[in-house]
Design a protein around this motif. Sequence first.
Motif, mmCIF file in Angstrom:
data_model
loop_
_atom_site.group_PDB
_atom_site.id
_atom_site.type_symbol
_atom_site.label_atom_id
_atom_site.label_comp_id
_atom_site.label_asym_id
_atom_site.label_seq_id
_atom_site.Cartn_x
_atom_site.Cartn_y
_atom_site.Cartn_z
ATOM 1 N N LEU A 72 5.789 9.772 15.223
ATOM 2 C CA LEU A 72 6.361 8.791 14.289
ATOM 3 C C LEU A 72 5.392 7.647 13.994
ATOM 4 C CD1 LEU A 72 8.826 7.736 12.676
ATOM 5 C CD2 LEU A 72 9.564 6.583 14.782
ATOM 6 N N TYR A 73 4.890 7.000 15.053
ATOM 7 C CA TYR A 73 3.894 5.927 14.908
ATOM 8 C C TYR A 73 2.710 6.259 15.804
ATOM 9 C CZ TYR A 73 8.328 3.401 13.916
ATOM 10 O OH TYR A 73 9.569 3.026 13.465
ATOM 11 N N ASP A 96 6.107 10.616 3.529
ATOM 12 C CA ASP A 96 5.003 9.719 3.191
ATOM 13 C C ASP A 96 5.499 8.305 2.912
ATOM 14 O OD1 ASP A 96 3.396 11.916 3.431
ATOM 15 O OD2 ASP A 96 2.546 11.792 1.423
ATOM 16 N N GLU A 97 6.569 8.188 2.137
ATOM 17 C CA GLU A 97 7.068 6.863 1.764
ATOM 18 C C GLU A 97 7.506 6.070 2.980
ATOM 19 O OE1 GLU A 97 10.627 4.764 -0.898
ATOM 20 O OE2 GLU A 97 10.288 6.928 -1.028
ATOM 21 N N GLU A 98 8.306 6.696 3.849
ATOM 22 C CA GLU A 98 8.803 5.967 5.015
ATOM 23 C C GLU A 98 7.689 5.694 6.034
ATOM 24 O OE1 GLU A 98 11.816 4.470 5.584
ATOM 25 O OE2 GLU A 98 11.897 4.927 3.453
ATOM 26 N N GLN A 99 6.753 6.588 6.144
ATOM 27 C CA GLN A 99 5.616 6.352 7.031
ATOM 28 C C GLN A 99 4.850 5.099 6.603
ATOM 29 O OE1 GLN A 99 3.911 8.493 9.877
ATOM 30 N NE2 GLN A 99 6.110 8.140 10.032
ATOM 31 N N LYS A 100 4.697 4.927 5.300
ATOM 32 C CA LYS A 100 4.002 3.737 4.805
ATOM 33 C C LYS A 100 4.816 2.478 5.085
ATOM 34 C CE LYS A 100 1.854 6.459 1.127
ATOM 35 N NZ LYS A 100 1.867 6.793 -0.326
ATOM 36 N N VAL A 101 6.115 2.531 4.831
ATOM 37 C CA VAL A 101 6.977 1.363 5.045
ATOM 38 C C VAL A 101 6.985 0.956 6.514
ATOM 39 C CG1 VAL A 101 9.367 0.551 5.024
ATOM 40 C CG2 VAL A 101 8.469 1.815 3.063
ATOM 41 N N PRO A 106 0.040 5.679 10.509
ATOM 42 C CA PRO A 106 0.851 6.883 10.305
ATOM 43 C C PRO A 106 0.193 8.095 10.963
ATOM 44 C CG PRO A 106 0.503 5.726 8.223
ATOM 45 C CD PRO A 106 -0.425 5.118 9.232
ATOM 46 N N PRO A 107 0.957 8.884 11.717
ATOM 47 C CA PRO A 107 0.425 10.144 12.224
ATOM 48 C C PRO A 107 0.459 11.260 11.187
ATOM 49 C CG PRO A 107 2.644 9.827 13.035
ATOM 50 C CD PRO A 107 2.295 8.595 12.250
ATOM 51 N N VAL A 108 0.990 10.953 9.998
ATOM 52 C CA VAL A 108 1.034 11.905 8.891
ATOM 53 C C VAL A 108 -0.250 11.742 8.073
ATOM 54 C CG1 VAL A 108 2.244 12.548 6.773
ATOM 55 C CG2 VAL A 108 3.548 11.957 8.828
ATOM 56 N N LYS A 109 -0.986 12.818 7.901
ATOM 57 C CA LYS A 109 -2.315 12.754 7.274
ATOM 58 C C LYS A 109 -2.285 12.104 5.895
ATOM 59 C CE LYS A 109 -3.763 17.054 9.551
ATOM 60 N NZ LYS A 109 -4.097 18.485 9.333
ATOM 61 N N PRO A 155 -4.052 2.835 0.856
ATOM 62 C CA PRO A 155 -4.936 1.682 1.048
ATOM 63 C C PRO A 155 -4.421 0.669 2.068
ATOM 64 C CG PRO A 155 -4.731 2.183 -1.285
ATOM 65 C CD PRO A 155 -3.753 3.069 -0.574
ATOM 66 N N ALA A 156 -3.117 0.624 2.291
ATOM 67 C CA ALA A 156 -2.561 -0.320 3.257
ATOM 68 C C ALA A 156 -3.105 -0.109 4.657
ATOM 69 C CB ALA A 156 -1.031 -0.208 3.282
ATOM 70 N N PHE A 157 -3.614 1.098 4.932
ATOM 71 C CA PHE A 157 -4.097 1.406 6.275
ATOM 72 C C PHE A 157 -5.632 1.440 6.344
ATOM 73 C CE2 PHE A 157 0.054 3.408 5.608
ATOM 74 C CZ PHE A 157 0.786 2.659 6.521
ATOM 75 N N ASN A 158 -6.255 0.790 5.362
ATOM 76 C CA ASN A 158 -7.711 0.701 5.353
ATOM 77 C C ASN A 158 -8.207 -0.717 5.621
ATOM 78 O OD1 ASN A 158 -8.297 3.424 4.835
ATOM 79 N ND2 ASN A 158 -7.921 3.166 2.643
ATOM 80 N N THR A 159 -7.386 -1.544 6.249
ATOM 81 C CA THR A 159 -7.806 -2.891 6.604
ATOM 82 C C THR A 159 -8.849 -2.830 7.717
ATOM 83 O OG1 THR A 159 -6.101 -3.152 8.295
ATOM 84 C CG2 THR A 159 -5.506 -3.751 6.034
#
Length: 438
Positions: free
Chosen positions: A153-154, A345-350, A359-362, A368-372
Amino acid sequence: MRRSRVAAIGAVTLSLVLTSAACGGGSTGSEGSNDKPKTLTYWASNQGASLEVDKKVLQPELDKFEKETGIKVKLEVVPWSDLLNRILTATTSGQGPDVLNIGNTWSASLQATGALLPWDAKNFEAIGGKDRFVDSALGSTGVQGQDPAAVPLYSMAYALYYNKKMFADAGIEKPPATWAEMAEIGKKLSKDGKWALGAEGSNLSNNIHQVFVLGKQHGADFFTPDGKPDFTSDGAVAAVKQYVDLMAKDKIIAPGNAEYAQNQSLSDFAKDKTAMVLWQTASATFKAQGMKDDEWGVAPAPVQSGTPGQGTSTNSMVAGINLAVFKNTKNIDGAKKFVKFLTSDEEQKVLNTAYGSIPPVKSAQEDPAFNTPALAVLRDTLATSATALPQVPEESQFETVVGTAVKELFADAAAGRAVTTESVRAKLEKAQQQMPAS
């Protein structure tokens, strides 16, 4: 995982659960029913700054799921101090939730109870397929060679967070990359009532995470290849001593941290009392405590020498939260729909954005939110230098008994009692004797 845990109760309870399962007790081999198709119960772990924060994050998403499916989800956010024993009680009583969060390091231990739904090819297909998930996350879902007991999940990893103001005030330009640099820099930072490094000395799981990584760096695994406890090897002893010596010998951890178990070290960091913490995805907590993103930095956790990598250069365990389903659920179809929803995908981002995790989902990871910069360090760590804790049924007892040994050694250090190689070995020998006979 973000958690503190009760000690001996968990080990004893799990031992009894596993014995019951081995003797034919516990769950049957059936896969639930659909007797209550309009409701689900969900136990979520505490990921935010408080239980109330988690409810505010999760409830709008559960409302969205109800609108889409007509299934109402009853949410309970369970503190980490209660979660494992609540789950273990449910595995024996049969009175548990439909869907729940588990710390990924518990996967094999809970799998051995027989109470959780196995995620075989058919069940994975119902949520979009196993290949949607990254390999490092799937590696902590149960015993290798068996169908996973849970779904990622996370995802999280440990990194070194440092307080930029305290570094600047001490004239330090960059964070330490090795443990020798940690001790050197730490002595410059530990003065005038302030300290270099925070620790959660009474948090059993955090203790295990740190000494497991140090164990890898010293060539120790804490379990033999065939799954037997091996807590007293020279490498394991050296790892535990090195961690406790940050307080006992190097004196860069405040003695009061021996009693910390509820993320107090993060509060000290946010209040400019502690310059560094080794933590999993801490950004959301810092924000909740009033810190701005530009007030802290993040770097890979230290290694003995060189740069992070696999083997003796490991600098994190593979951390994270998994989703599990109880076999005796009265809404098996709804439970699978809910798992599919939370891993979409949507909920993983939220959800991962809210908690500062990955996200453990590829496909969700590509957002881009996870490219900080902060998350880039964590993603790189998971991909190149993190190792999963042993996926053995006794893993949870290991966390309890060795985590308690480290807690007791921190108490000795805080009280000014000597922490020697002999005293460390004695604590670990006692811990190994508390493990169930194989």
